[in-house]
Design a protein around this motif. Structure first.
Motif, PDB file in Angstrom:
ATOM      1  N   HIS A 127      33.152  11.416  -0.878  1.00  8.83           N
ATOM      2  CA  HIS A 127      32.432  12.495  -0.197  1.00  8.83           C
ATOM      3  C   HIS A 127      33.262  13.085   0.941  1.00  8.83           C
ATOM      4  CE1 HIS A 127      28.719  10.164  -1.728  1.00  8.83           C
ATOM      5  NE2 HIS A 127      29.020  11.124  -2.581  1.00  8.83           N
TER       6      HIS A 127
ATOM      7  N   LEU B 120      25.630  17.010  -2.121  1.00  8.99           N
ATOM      8  CA  LEU B 120      24.774  18.142  -2.463  1.00  8.99           C
ATOM      9  C   LEU B 120      25.529  19.465  -2.395  1.00  8.99           C
ATOM     10  CD1 LEU B 120      21.445  17.268  -0.603  1.00  8.99           C
ATOM     11  CD2 LEU B 120      22.007  16.931  -3.026  1.00  8.99           C
ATOM     12  N   HIS B 121      26.361  19.606  -1.348  1.00  4.42           N
ATOM     13  CA  HIS B 121      27.041  20.879  -1.131  1.00  4.42           C
ATOM     14  C   HIS B 121      28.443  20.657  -0.560  1.00  4.42           C
ATOM     15  CE1 HIS B 121      22.672  21.809  -0.519  1.00  4.42           C
ATOM     16  NE2 HIS B 121      22.972  22.687  -1.453  1.00  4.42           N
TER      17      HIS B 121
ATOM     18  N   TYR C 226      26.541  24.630  -5.256  1.00  2.00           N
ATOM     19  CA  TYR C 226      27.379  23.630  -4.583  1.00  2.00           C
ATOM     20  C   TYR C 226      28.279  24.307  -3.555  1.00  2.00           C
ATOM     21  CZ  TYR C 226      30.813  19.840  -4.028  1.00  2.00           C
ATOM     22  OH  TYR C 226      31.635  18.863  -3.519  1.00  2.00           O
TER      23      TYR C 226
ATOM     24  N   ARG D 118      22.060   5.982   7.340  1.00  2.00           N
ATOM     25  CA  ARG D 118      22.379   6.903   6.246  1.00  2.00           C
ATOM     26  C   ARG D 118      23.886   7.072   6.034  1.00  2.00           C
ATOM     27  NH1 ARG D 118      19.243  12.223   7.737  1.00  2.00           N
ATOM     28  NH2 ARG D 118      19.964  11.561   9.807  1.00  2.00           N
TER      29      ARG D 118
ATOM     30  N   SER E  52      32.133  16.960   1.053  1.00  2.38           N
ATOM     31  CA  SER E  52      30.711  16.993   0.660  1.00  2.38           C
ATOM     32  C   SER E  52      29.945  15.830   1.284  1.00  2.38           C
ATOM     33  CB  SER E  52      30.590  16.933  -0.868  1.00  2.38           C
ATOM     34  OG  SER E  52      31.138  15.723  -1.374  1.00  2.38           O
TER      35      SER E  52
ATOM     36  N   GLY F 175      27.925  15.703   3.842  1.00  5.88           N
ATOM     37  CA  GLY F 175      26.611  15.960   4.428  1.00  5.88           C
ATOM     38  C   GLY F 175      26.594  15.846   5.938  1.00  5.88           C
TER      39      GLY F 175
ATOM     40  N   LEU G 192      27.013  17.127   9.644  1.00  5.40           N
ATOM     41  CA  LEU G 192      26.827  18.430  10.275  1.00  5.40           C
ATOM     42  C   LEU G 192      28.158  18.984  10.760  1.00  5.40           C
ATOM     43  CD1 LEU G 192      24.837  20.584  11.445  1.00  5.40           C
ATOM     44  CD2 LEU G 192      24.791  19.211  13.536  1.00  5.40           C
TER      45      LEU G 192
ATOM     46  N   ILE H 204      24.470  13.312  10.753  1.00  7.70           N
ATOM     47  CA  ILE H 204      24.171  13.579   9.346  1.00  7.70           C
ATOM     48  C   ILE H 204      23.173  14.723   9.240  1.00  7.70           C
ATOM     49  CG2 ILE H 204      23.079  12.651   7.266  1.00  7.70           C
ATOM     50  CD1 ILE H 204      24.361   9.982   7.906  1.00  7.70           C
ATOM     51  N   ASP H 205      23.510  15.703   8.420  1.00 10.64           N
ATOM     52  CA  ASP H 205      22.676  16.885   8.248  1.00 10.64           C
ATOM     53  C   ASP H 205      21.895  16.844   6.936  1.00 10.64           C
ATOM     54  OD1 ASP H 205      21.758  19.488   9.014  1.00 10.64           O
ATOM     55  OD2 ASP H 205      23.160  20.365   7.577  1.00 10.64           O
ATOM     56  N   GLU H 206      22.513  16.251   5.897  1.00 13.24           N
ATOM     57  CA  GLU H 206      21.861  16.162   4.589  1.00 13.24           C
ATOM     58  C   GLU H 206      22.502  15.032   3.787  1.00 13.24           C
ATOM     59  OE1 GLU H 206      22.575  19.939   2.701  1.00 13.24           O
ATOM     60  OE2 GLU H 206      24.586  19.353   2.043  1.00 13.24           O
ATOM     61  N   ASP H 207      21.931  14.713   2.662  1.00  8.82           N
ATOM     62  CA  ASP H 207      22.507  13.697   1.792  1.00  8.82           C
ATOM     63  C   ASP H 207      23.873  14.154   1.292  1.00  8.82           C
ATOM     64  OD1 ASP H 207      20.403  11.924   2.004  1.00  8.82           O
ATOM     65  OD2 ASP H 207      19.401  12.605   0.166  1.00  8.82           O
TER      66      ASP H 207
END
Length: 420
Positions: free
Chosen positions: A185, A229-230, A335, A177, A190, A192, A194, A223-226
């Motif tokens: 990013h 996203l935030h 966001y 990922r 952003s 993602g 952690l 990696i915590d998320e795509d």
């Protein structure tokens, strides 16, 4: 309970009990000392550093080893045209009667207001002067961004939308990922990845005190998320950027900073960049550039002037413009959902803002184009192209809410700009 016999004879029952208590207490103290020693010496170097240092300090450049960032061979000092009216404006914007007292109270090291190529206000705290070294903390991230820009300008990085695994392929061995994460990013916070500031992980401590940041970033990131996203303020992002800069440039980050930027903007003195350790010798990408306040101001002037110094392009105007736009095209509360992100969205005095490529940008019609670099303890390089100004504040501590400084800088620039 048996009696304890000594050379002088047999102790009384009362004496016996007192001695037993003392021996028991000494055994407990010894056991606790042993337990502490075992725990302490089994700790990582990161834990020991954190235990000894406790918190980040503006004097950490004396604690960490460092690498030189060579200055310009043709320094260009600012003209000094001190204007008493500017000091009066500053006092009005901050709601104070005595600027010297405020500087002492807030532990301000340096406070400069520059218009064009002239210093209009220059104040230093007790024990500091124009030759004193101040440290960047997270202001360093804006330098990271500038170096990425110069590598893109030179064609050595194709774009911010390249996957980071193009340059850091070993990340794929742990998690495929990582291929979704781009330079964009990382530079917009952003990714993602952690980032936990609590116990037991405490990524703030790890990214500040770990003696092998290369290994930490390549093997300890999760990696915590795509991505995209935030927004999440995350010090692993600039460390990974540093690895990319190092690999693409083929030299140390400090050397590349000197060659690409620092030596080209008329800096008056060598800077330094704190390293994670002598052994790993990797720059603390999230912090740790150490220099004179006037030279930090020159970096601000470079960005204020569209990347041009003395008629020569150092950083492209295209990169600067891209750096000062919402990096993922997002600027809403979903966001910017975590507390620090929401403060960016709210901005100074509730007027709004956003995070670009490691720059904070004012999002209000009457401050068009204002942006700033922001570091721990209240380190600021505030830039207003419209007013043709750069304001620099460095300090041992905040002394007041960070966003109050920003509001004061904005109001000051509005007034200076109105005098044009």
């Amino acid at each position: 309970m048996p009696y304890i016999t000594v050379e002088s004879g047999t102790l009384s029952n009362e004496q016996n009990e007192a001695l037993i208590k003392r021996l028991t207490r000494d055994k407990i103290i010894l056991a606790l000392f042993w337990l502490f020693s075992v725990s302490f010496y089994s700790c990582s170097t990161t834990d020991m550093r954190a235990f000894i240092r406790r918190d980040a300090s503006v004097k950490d450049y004396l604690y960490f080893s460092s690498r030189e960032v060579a200055a310009s061979e043709n320094p260009k000092p600012f003209a000094r045209e001190i204007d008493s009216n500017i000091e009066e404006m500053v006092k009005k914007m901050l709601g104070i009667d005595d600027l010297e007292k405020l500087i002492a109270k807030t532990k301000t090291q340096a406070f400069l207001v520059i218009k064009g190529n002239s210093i209009l206000l220059e104040k230093y705290g007790k024990g500091y002067d124009e030759s004193s070294i101040v440290t960047s903390f997270s202001v360093a991230k804006s330098f990271d961004s500038a170096m990425i820009g110069t590598l893109i300008d030179a064609g050595k990085i194709l774009s911010v939308d390249e996957p980071i695994t193009t340059y850091l392929p070993e990340l794929l061995e742990r998690d495929e990922r990582f291929s979704k994460i781009t330079i964009r990013h990382l530079i917009t916070m952003s990714s993602g990845i952690l980032y936990d500031e609590g116990f037991p992980r405490d990524d703030d401590t790890e990214t500040y005190f770990n003696p092998d940041l290369r290994n930490l970033a390549l093997t300890g990131t999760v990696i915590d998320e795509d991505p995209a996203l935030h927004f999440l303020y995350n010090n692993y992002n600039p460390i990974l950027l540093g690895l990319i800069i190092e690999r693409v440039s083929g030299e140390s980050v400090s050397s590349y900073l000197s060659r690409s930027i620092w030596s080209k903007i008329g800096t008056e003195a060598n800077a330094s960049w704190s390293l994670d350790s002598d052994e790993d010798a990797f720059e603390k990408m999230e912090s740790g550039i150490n220099a004179r306040a006037v030279d930090f101001a020159k970096f601000g002037c470079l960005y204020r002037d569209g990347g041009v110094f003395d008629g020569k392009v150092v950083v492209s105007k295209k990169w600067i413009e891209e750096s000062l736009s919402p990096g993922n095209g997002k600027n809403d509360i979903d966001y910017y959902r975590e507390p620090f992100g929401r403060q960016i969205l709210i901005g100074a005095n509730g007027n709004g803002g956003f995070y670009g490529f490691h720059w904070y940008v004012m999002n209000r019609p009457d401050a068009e184009g204002d942006f700033f670099a922001y570091g721990n303890k209240g380190q600021f390089i505030y830039i207003s192209p419209l007013a043709n100004t750069v304001i620099v504040r460095f300090g041992e501590k905040y002394g007041m809410n960070g966003w109050k400084y920003i509001e004061a800088f904005y109001n000051l620039n509005t007034n200076i700009g109105a005098k044009k």
